[in-house]
Write a protein that holds these residues in place. Structure first.
Motif, mmCIF file in Angstrom:
data_model
loop_
_atom_site.group_PDB
_atom_site.id
_atom_site.type_symbol
_atom_site.label_atom_id
_atom_site.label_comp_id
_atom_site.label_asym_id
_atom_site.label_seq_id
_atom_site.Cartn_x
_atom_site.Cartn_y
_atom_site.Cartn_z
ATOM 1 N N ARG A 215 0.862 -1.308 -0.125
ATOM 2 C CA ARG A 215 0.016 0.090 -0.028
ATOM 3 C C ARG A 215 0.884 1.211 -0.043
ATOM 4 O O ARG A 215 0.691 2.290 -0.711
ATOM 5 C CB ARG A 215 -0.902 -0.230 1.310
ATOM 6 N N LYS A 218 2.501 1.799 -3.533
ATOM 7 C CA LYS A 218 1.599 2.279 -4.365
ATOM 8 C C LYS A 218 1.289 3.866 -4.227
ATOM 9 O O LYS A 218 0.948 4.468 -5.133
ATOM 10 C CB LYS A 218 0.225 1.609 -4.299
ATOM 11 N N GLU A 219 1.298 4.187 -2.760
ATOM 12 C CA GLU A 219 0.901 5.664 -2.644
ATOM 13 C C GLU A 219 2.288 6.442 -2.880
ATOM 14 O O GLU A 219 2.379 7.542 -3.499
ATOM 15 C CB GLU A 219 0.818 5.818 -1.277
ATOM 16 N N TYR A 220 3.459 5.589 -2.870
ATOM 17 C CA TYR A 220 4.591 6.479 -3.375
ATOM 18 C C TYR A 220 4.705 6.834 -4.743
ATOM 19 O O TYR A 220 4.892 7.811 -5.345
ATOM 20 C CB TYR A 220 5.912 5.635 -2.819
ATOM 21 N N GLY A 223 2.103 9.192 -5.785
ATOM 22 C CA GLY A 223 2.727 10.664 -5.655
ATOM 23 C C GLY A 223 3.847 11.170 -6.499
ATOM 24 O O GLY A 223 3.721 12.355 -7.102
#
Length: 233
Positions: A215, A218-220, A223
């Motif tokens: 998770r 994926k957020e990294y 961004g």
């Protein structure tokens, strides 16, 4: 000192069933609640038409198993209570403290609910169904290995989500998440205190470390994509 396992007179149960029962009640005797369980007891004795099957099993220590003898747990509690009230009447050969025998019925019910958990039974069958023991020493080794494995999880793996449905292999996220088709081994650089804090956070979320790391990655990446983080902007 290695715990000694006693194979009962009718002990034809499979190895995984022995391990499943002996790890219930945190590995302690159902009757006294404090000694290590080293044998399986039929809560309702075979002599009283009790079934020789898992739902009639409870983990017990050697002493309590012999002490209970051919009685059901309820009958034993009643005899102990009568012995406490009328010690000269011969209801029991020796006394057990009321604070201990008063909790036997409650512990038996709790252990039987634990053993009856379908997800728990499935986990032991899938993880230890291939194990075989020929003697007490081999059973002790398998049991010790299982206890060590369970201590390595932040919570019971059979309570975590499944990755799929299979009758032959475990697909629980906590213990067998490496079987996920998207699983990838990666290395994280963390200080010991950071590693411990991460483990506690994952434990509180009742998740798998790989799930949380996926998770975060994926957020990294999201961004980076939004910010044009490819070095061209």
């Amino acid at each position: 000192m290695v715990d000694v396992i006693r194979r009962g007179e009718r002990g034809r149960q499979k190895t995984w069933q022995w391990v499943m029962v002996l790890t219930a009640q945190r590995g302690l005797c159902t009757y006294c609640g404090r000694s290590t369980a080293t044998t399986i007891d039929h809560e309702e004795p075979i002599a009283n038409r009790g079934a020789d099957i898992w739902w009639n099993f409870v983990p017990a220590c050697e002493d309590c198993n012999r002490w209970k003898k051919g009685r059901s747990a309820r009958r034993w509690v009643a005899d102990m209570d009568l012995h406490h009230r009328y010690p000269k009447a011969g209801f029991a050969t020796r006394a057990m403290r009321p604070v201990v025998y008063a909790g036997i019925t409650r512990r038996v019910e709790r252990v039987q609910r634990e053993i009856a958990d379908m997800d728990r039974r499935e986990w032991f069958r899938l993880h230890y169904g291939g194990e075989r023991h020929r003697n007490k020493a081999e059973l002790s080794e398998i049991l010790a290995r299982c206890k060590a494995e369970l201590r390595g999880y932040p919570h019971y793996p059979w309570r975590t989500p499944k990755l799929g449905t299979s009758g032959n292999v475990c697909t629980r996220l906590m213990c067998c998440g490496y079987q996920h088709p998207k699983a990838e081994h990666m290395v994280a650089f963390l200080e010991p205190e950071e590693r411990n804090a991460f483990r506690r956070a994952v434990f509180n979320e009742r998740a798998h470390e790989g799930e949380i790391l996926g998770r975060l990655i994926k957020e990294y990446l999201l961004g980076k994509a939004r910010g044009g983080g490819d070095g061209t902007s």
